[in-house]
Design a protein around this motif. Sequence first.
Motif, PDB file in Angstrom:
ATOM      1  N   ARG A 927       0.821  -1.204   0.000  1.00  0.00           N
ATOM      2  CA  ARG A 927       0.000   0.000   0.000  1.00  0.00           C
ATOM      3  C   ARG A 927       0.863   1.265   0.000  1.00  0.00           C
ATOM      4  NH1 ARG A 927      -5.260   0.998   1.920  1.00  0.00           N
ATOM      5  NH2 ARG A 927      -5.849   3.088   1.209  1.00  0.00           N
ATOM      6  N   ARG A 928       1.984   1.217   0.713  1.00  0.00           N
ATOM      7  CA  ARG A 928       2.862   2.390   0.802  1.00  0.00           C
ATOM      8  C   ARG A 928       3.952   2.389  -0.269  1.00  0.00           C
ATOM      9  NH1 ARG A 928       3.672   1.813   7.383  1.00  0.00           N
ATOM     10  NH2 ARG A 928       1.500   2.298   7.958  1.00  0.00           N
ATOM     11  N   ARG A 929       3.904   1.407  -1.170  1.00  0.00           N
ATOM     12  CA  ARG A 929       4.874   1.302  -2.255  1.00  0.00           C
ATOM     13  C   ARG A 929       6.300   1.159  -1.725  1.00  0.00           C
ATOM     14  NH1 ARG A 929       2.559   5.758  -6.665  1.00  0.00           N
ATOM     15  NH2 ARG A 929       0.449   4.874  -6.789  1.00  0.00           N
ATOM     16  N   GLU A 930       6.435   0.428  -0.651  1.00  0.00           N
ATOM     17  CA  GLU A 930       7.745   0.166  -0.056  1.00  0.00           C
ATOM     18  C   GLU A 930       8.066  -1.320  -0.004  1.00  0.00           C
ATOM     19  OE1 GLU A 930       7.651   3.964   3.064  1.00  0.00           O
ATOM     20  OE2 GLU A 930       7.242   1.919   3.775  1.00  0.00           O
ATOM     21  N   LEU A 931       7.227  -2.119  -0.649  1.00  0.00           N
ATOM     22  CA  LEU A 931       7.393  -3.562  -0.544  1.00  0.00           C
ATOM     23  C   LEU A 931       8.694  -4.028  -1.184  1.00  0.00           C
ATOM     24  CD1 LEU A 931       6.224  -6.233   0.381  1.00  0.00           C
ATOM     25  CD2 LEU A 931       4.952  -6.369  -1.771  1.00  0.00           C
ATOM     26  N   GLU A 933      11.544  -2.446  -1.419  1.00  0.00           N
ATOM     27  CA  GLU A 933      12.663  -2.147  -0.533  1.00  0.00           C
ATOM     28  C   GLU A 933      12.664  -3.067   0.675  1.00  0.00           C
ATOM     29  OE1 GLU A 933      14.531   1.585   2.015  1.00  0.00           O
ATOM     30  OE2 GLU A 933      12.529   1.719   1.141  1.00  0.00           O
ATOM     31  N   LEU A 934      11.489  -3.310   1.262  1.00  0.00           N
ATOM     32  CA  LEU A 934      11.409  -4.198   2.411  1.00  0.00           C
ATOM     33  C   LEU A 934      11.772  -5.625   2.035  1.00  0.00           C
ATOM     34  CD1 LEU A 934       8.066  -2.921   4.006  1.00  0.00           C
ATOM     35  CD2 LEU A 934      10.365  -2.562   4.899  1.00  0.00           C
ATOM     36  N   TRP A 935      11.434  -6.026   0.840  1.00  0.00           N
ATOM     37  CA  TRP A 935      11.669  -7.410   0.416  1.00  0.00           C
ATOM     38  C   TRP A 935      13.165  -7.710   0.320  1.00  0.00           C
ATOM     39  CZ3 TRP A 935       8.616 -11.556  -0.027  1.00  0.00           C
ATOM     40  CH2 TRP A 935       9.105 -12.660  -0.711  1.00  0.00           C
ATOM     41  N   SER A 936      13.915  -6.803  -0.274  1.00  0.00           N
ATOM     42  CA  SER A 936      15.342  -7.036  -0.461  1.00  0.00           C
ATOM     43  C   SER A 936      16.187  -6.557   0.707  1.00  0.00           C
ATOM     44  CB  SER A 936      15.816  -6.333  -1.740  1.00  0.00           C
ATOM     45  OG  SER A 936      15.553  -4.941  -1.663  1.00  0.00           O
ATOM     46  N   GLY A 937      15.643  -5.705   1.572  1.00  0.00           N
ATOM     47  CA  GLY A 937      16.395  -5.171   2.689  1.00  0.00           C
ATOM     48  C   GLY A 937      16.519  -3.672   2.575  1.00  0.00           C
ATOM     49  N   PRO A 938      15.953  -2.907   3.495  1.00  0.00           N
ATOM     50  CA  PRO A 938      15.926  -1.449   3.378  1.00  0.00           C
ATOM     51  C   PRO A 938      17.328  -0.842   3.427  1.00  0.00           C
ATOM     52  CG  PRO A 938      14.374  -2.233   5.041  1.00  0.00           C
ATOM     53  CD  PRO A 938      15.254  -3.385   4.700  1.00  0.00           C
ATOM     54  N   LYS A 939      17.618   0.041   2.472  1.00  0.00           N
ATOM     55  CA  LYS A 939      18.896   0.739   2.485  1.00  0.00           C
ATOM     56  C   LYS A 939      18.972   1.754   3.614  1.00  0.00           C
ATOM     57  CE  LYS A 939      19.868   0.251  -2.451  1.00  0.00           C
ATOM     58  NZ  LYS A 939      20.155   0.978  -3.726  1.00  0.00           N
ATOM     59  N   VAL A 940      17.809   2.223   4.053  1.00  0.00           N
ATOM     60  CA  VAL A 940      17.820   3.217   5.121  1.00  0.00           C
ATOM     61  C   VAL A 940      18.430   2.636   6.395  1.00  0.00           C
ATOM     62  CG1 VAL A 940      15.523   2.658   6.001  1.00  0.00           C
ATOM     63  CG2 VAL A 940      16.411   4.966   6.277  1.00  0.00           C
ATOM     64  N   MET A 941      18.337   1.326   6.574  1.00  0.00           N
ATOM     65  CA  MET A 941      18.947   0.705   7.740  1.00  0.00           C
ATOM     66  C   MET A 941      20.469   0.707   7.623  1.00  0.00           C
ATOM     67  SD  MET A 941      16.326  -2.465   8.481  1.00  0.00           S
ATOM     68  CE  MET A 941      17.092  -2.852  10.044  1.00  0.00           C
ATOM     69  N   MET A 942      20.977   0.609   6.386  1.00  0.00           N
ATOM     70  CA  MET A 942      22.414   0.703   6.201  1.00  0.00           C
ATOM     71  C   MET A 942      22.905   2.095   6.557  1.00  0.00           C
ATOM     72  SD  MET A 942      22.555  -1.322   2.562  1.00  0.00           S
ATOM     73  CE  MET A 942      24.306  -1.126   2.389  1.00  0.00           C
ATOM     74  N   LYS A 943      22.149   3.109   6.155  1.00  0.00           N
ATOM     75  CA  LYS A 943      22.521   4.478   6.474  1.00  0.00           C
ATOM     76  C   LYS A 943      22.442   4.719   7.983  1.00  0.00           C
ATOM     77  CE  LYS A 943      20.635   5.924   2.021  1.00  0.00           C
ATOM     78  NZ  LYS A 943      19.602   6.713   1.325  1.00  0.00           N
ATOM     79  N   ALA A 944      21.402   4.184   8.598  1.00  0.00           N
ATOM     80  CA  ALA A 944      21.268   4.358  10.042  1.00  0.00           C
ATOM     81  C   ALA A 944      22.390   3.661  10.792  1.00  0.00           C
ATOM     82  CB  ALA A 944      19.919   3.836  10.504  1.00  0.00           C
ATOM     83  N   ASN A 945      22.855   2.525  10.274  1.00  0.00           N
ATOM     84  CA  ASN A 945      23.929   1.810  10.945  1.00  0.00           C
ATOM     85  C   ASN A 945      25.221   2.617  10.934  1.00  0.00           C
ATOM     86  OD1 ASN A 945      22.210  -0.286  11.417  1.00  0.00           O
ATOM     87  ND2 ASN A 945      22.845  -1.474   9.637  1.00  0.00           N
ATOM     88  N   ARG A 946      25.429   3.387   9.877  1.00  0.00           N
ATOM     89  CA  ARG A 946      26.589   4.253   9.847  1.00  0.00           C
ATOM     90  C   ARG A 946      26.483   5.338  10.911  1.00  0.00           C
ATOM     91  NH1 ARG A 946      25.895   1.744   5.315  1.00  0.00           N
ATOM     92  NH2 ARG A 946      27.544   1.420   3.802  1.00  0.00           N
ATOM     93  N   MET A 947      25.278   5.812  11.134  1.00  0.00           N
ATOM     94  CA  MET A 947      25.085   6.814  12.177  1.00  0.00           C
ATOM     95  C   MET A 947      25.298   6.209  13.568  1.00  0.00           C
ATOM     96  SD  MET A 947      24.681   9.180  10.169  1.00  0.00           S
ATOM     97  CE  MET A 947      24.717  10.360  11.507  1.00  0.00           C
ATOM     98  N   VAL A 948      24.938   4.927  13.724  1.00  0.00           N
ATOM     99  CA  VAL A 948      25.185   4.246  15.003  1.00  0.00           C
ATOM    100  C   VAL A 948      26.688   4.169  15.277  1.00  0.00           C
ATOM    101  CG1 VAL A 948      24.982   2.047  16.218  1.00  0.00           C
ATOM    102  CG2 VAL A 948      23.046   2.938  14.940  1.00  0.00           C
ATOM    103  N   CYS A 949      27.450   3.795  14.257  1.00  0.00           N
ATOM    104  CA  CYS A 949      28.899   3.726  14.447  1.00  0.00           C
ATOM    105  C   CYS A 949      29.489   5.103  14.677  1.00  0.00           C
ATOM    106  CB  CYS A 949      29.536   3.072  13.230  1.00  0.00           C
ATOM    107  SG  CYS A 949      29.063   1.343  13.042  1.00  0.00           S
TER     108      CYS A 949
END
Length: 976
Positions: A927-931, A933-949
């Motif tokens: 419905r949100r047209r994000e399927l 990205e969610l299916w293969s793995g969100p890139k936003v989590m990769m970006k957030a992980n850099r912020m965690v480090c």
Amino acid sequence: PRSKRSAHQTMKALLASASALLLSATQCQLTQASKPTSYIDIHLTTSFTSTGSLETGYLFRVPASESSFAGSPPKAPKWATHSALTAGTTGGGKSANEINSKTSNLKSAHPSHRLMPSPESDAFLCNESKGISDYTNPAGNSASAVFDPDTLQSGFEGGYILVERGHCSFESKARSAQRLGAAGVIIRNTLDSRYTLIDENADTVDGRYNGGGPNWSNTKWPIEQRDYECGTHKASGHVGVRAEIETSKLDFTPAPYYGTNNNVLLTGPAVDGNLCAASNSGMVDSSFEKSCPSERCLLTGRNATEDGSKLEACCAWDLFLRMSSDGDDDGDAIPKEKEEKVTIPALFVTMENGEELYDLVVDAETNSGGSSLQFVNVVPYGRWYPRVHFSSVVVWALAIFTLGIAAYESAKAYRSSWKKISKAVNDGILVFQRSATNANATGRERAETEETVDLGEDTVGELELAPEVEMTEQQQTGDTLGLNDAETDPTSPGADSDFSITDDADIADIDDFVGNPASPRPADAGALTSDGSFEPVSVEDETPAADTSAAAVPPPPPASQQQQPPQRVNLQSRSATAAMQNTEINAYHAVMFIVVASIFLFTLFFFNMYKVVRVLYGLGGSVAMTQIIFYPLYNLLSSKYLGEGLSNKLQSNAFGNLPGCRGEHFKWMDIVCYTTGYTLGLAWIIVGFMHVQPMNNAYYWLLQDVMGVCFCILILGLIQINSIMVATIFLSLVFIYDIFYVFISPYIFGSSVMVEVATGGVNGIDPTFCEKYPTDSRCRGSMAPLPMLLAMPWFNDFRGGFSMLGLGDIILPGLLISFAARYDAARALVRKCSQTSSIRSGENAVDAETNMEGEANGSSGSKARYHYHLGRVSKALFHGYFGPLMIAYGIGLMVAYIAVYTTKRGQPALLYLVPACLGTILFLGWRRRELSELWSGPKVMMKANRMVCLADRIPAASAATAREASGNLAETTNMV
């Protein structure tokens, strides 16, 4: 240290074993050992033929137990638990076919039935199972002795048949009674039923074998402990009596045992002529009744004397039992699946109550005649129990709470990182600048570099980091690559590289970082080598010695507060830390998880390993409680209520100077926490082996729930799913797994593998045996289900069961829900960082959400605060993915409990949870047209992980800045 690594590896092994076994536990409800489940009100009815009126008098009520294969009598209201249902419904002129309750609010009437003895031609109702009669054909010759040839009626229509136990199965008796038209059957326990013949076709003459004495070699005698107790075992209540009975006083014609003559001699107290009680000359009747509550004895078949003139007799057990199905062992040629289902109630009564009923029926028939007719009426009804258990609601709420906390805590790294980043920006440690202007803190332009990080798709321009804590990608050659290059081309050399903090030597040449980056390296500083190891660099090697006359520089923070060296992190991972990347689940892991779980399940089904599982769970639960409860609790208590000296002592190393312990870093806090955890866990294991049903012990099930909650939080913090593709594969396999082992396995193995394993039903121990001998080693802990459950007892329920939910029903959907929680938190972190304003002199970095909160708290009207908090709740529940998935989980689990209630049997909760949770996230993503990205793995989590480090390096930079400021102050003071 090696021992510490071994301890961590052992803990991970225990957790992995427990997580594999979690699939064995299913949503089900457990009923304990057999108890009276019904009552029978007894009435004596007199019919006057001259007037046609009836007089019914209530006599007493009899407790009874039901069967697992037949119907049940109507359930009585709650007040009938303590008083008879029909005790106040006597009086002439009332119908003998319908007796209404004395209370006006009773919705349904409890019918009255005439109680009749079994037909003379089929005293045990076993002719059908032996092939002698066929009651399905009333006109046939085999049924002519029972059915009237003119009316084809048996005379038992609408009544209850009272029949003795023995000679065939319970189910066969009930099915024959149903075919005779009876409304129900009451099976009474007898002494006679405990004796059978090994070969029923042996030649007999007048009931004696070959015209001589009884051939006891062909007699199957009662079984010790199952049928009687001689006092040689530790029975409940110290039951057990042994006597020597003269054989000449007994009669064994017809073989193998003539109950009409012998039962009188082996029943009752000594004053009534009980030879068993009389042979114990030193025992008075009160002592005999205490040692033998049934006041009945059975012959054991063992000679008490060498000449065989006396036989040994022991106290007979007379307990309630739940009659079970005979499977297909009923003697006929009809297969089980084609057998007629028994729908009438089948009730079991003890010897004492059964004999009382039989004597009453015989007396009523004897007294009938002339102008009156007497008969016995019975009103059977089931004992009251609540339809919905409060404990089910509590377990449902506890499961949702546990999953919510575990999933929320799994995203803690993202939330804590934003706190560090925002504080660093406000303190001037970290500078974000818009690349649209390419201006640094001093206003000078800076060209775009490969170190520029694109934090989010909604970022206006690009943001660059302050150099001291700036992140770069490192290849093995030491070169740097742009982050966007690694993202756009996963096959590039930097795609699998590690990122770290830039070297301090490079920072010294950059002057656009707030706080003067050209500072001496701290004592604990170091650098990442090419192989990823961390090498400390001494300060004295690079910095001239300070003037001893200067003010002392503050010492470095204690070891407990020093930052650990940065870990190597895969840039393509969606996990927040390097440790998390080692526990990511992929499709291969999902398949292997199902395979390992199946192996454990079959091992438990075919081998009795429940005690081993309970010990492993107790040890693993101790570790889980230590990590989740005692470490945070004791750290909080020590910081608040203990002095600084004692608090620091707890954080110091223990046993480091003892011989053989050098290099082992165990803190006193570790010892205190693990001692508490293992003490509670070992006590739980001991309680589990001391009771037949340890779930009756409040400490046992409460601590089991606490360990279960800690297990869920710990495992969901260790294991992660980072794409919907893996979650779909994993949960689909689990879904098929649950359906197979609950619904399909009974057709292959004869019973539901998962239900049998989860409830402990495959241990081979009879619940009635353990009721007699609770201290037997085979019984201790035998009635408890597998411990991987959240359980709570049924309150105000005589059956003594529990509402349960397997931990697998929390953890497996929890992997998906924790992914949703981390995805939402990662998006929030990236969004906040992208919205952070450039820092100028005196300007604070505060996100819009904090501004809204401040406005709401500062508003004088309560309406603004109400709308603010309502908006927060609405956003948490309906925005993102975490809130909707939690709602879907709660609804799915509620549907599972409704299915348990409607079907009256345990249900695999994953059958309802997997479609609810997986369907929700797939629908929302589409419905949100994000399927995609969610299916293969969100890139936003990769970006957030850099912020965690990035956030992990901020404290070190802050400490370096503080030490530099102190050093500058000391130098200035010295110069003055």
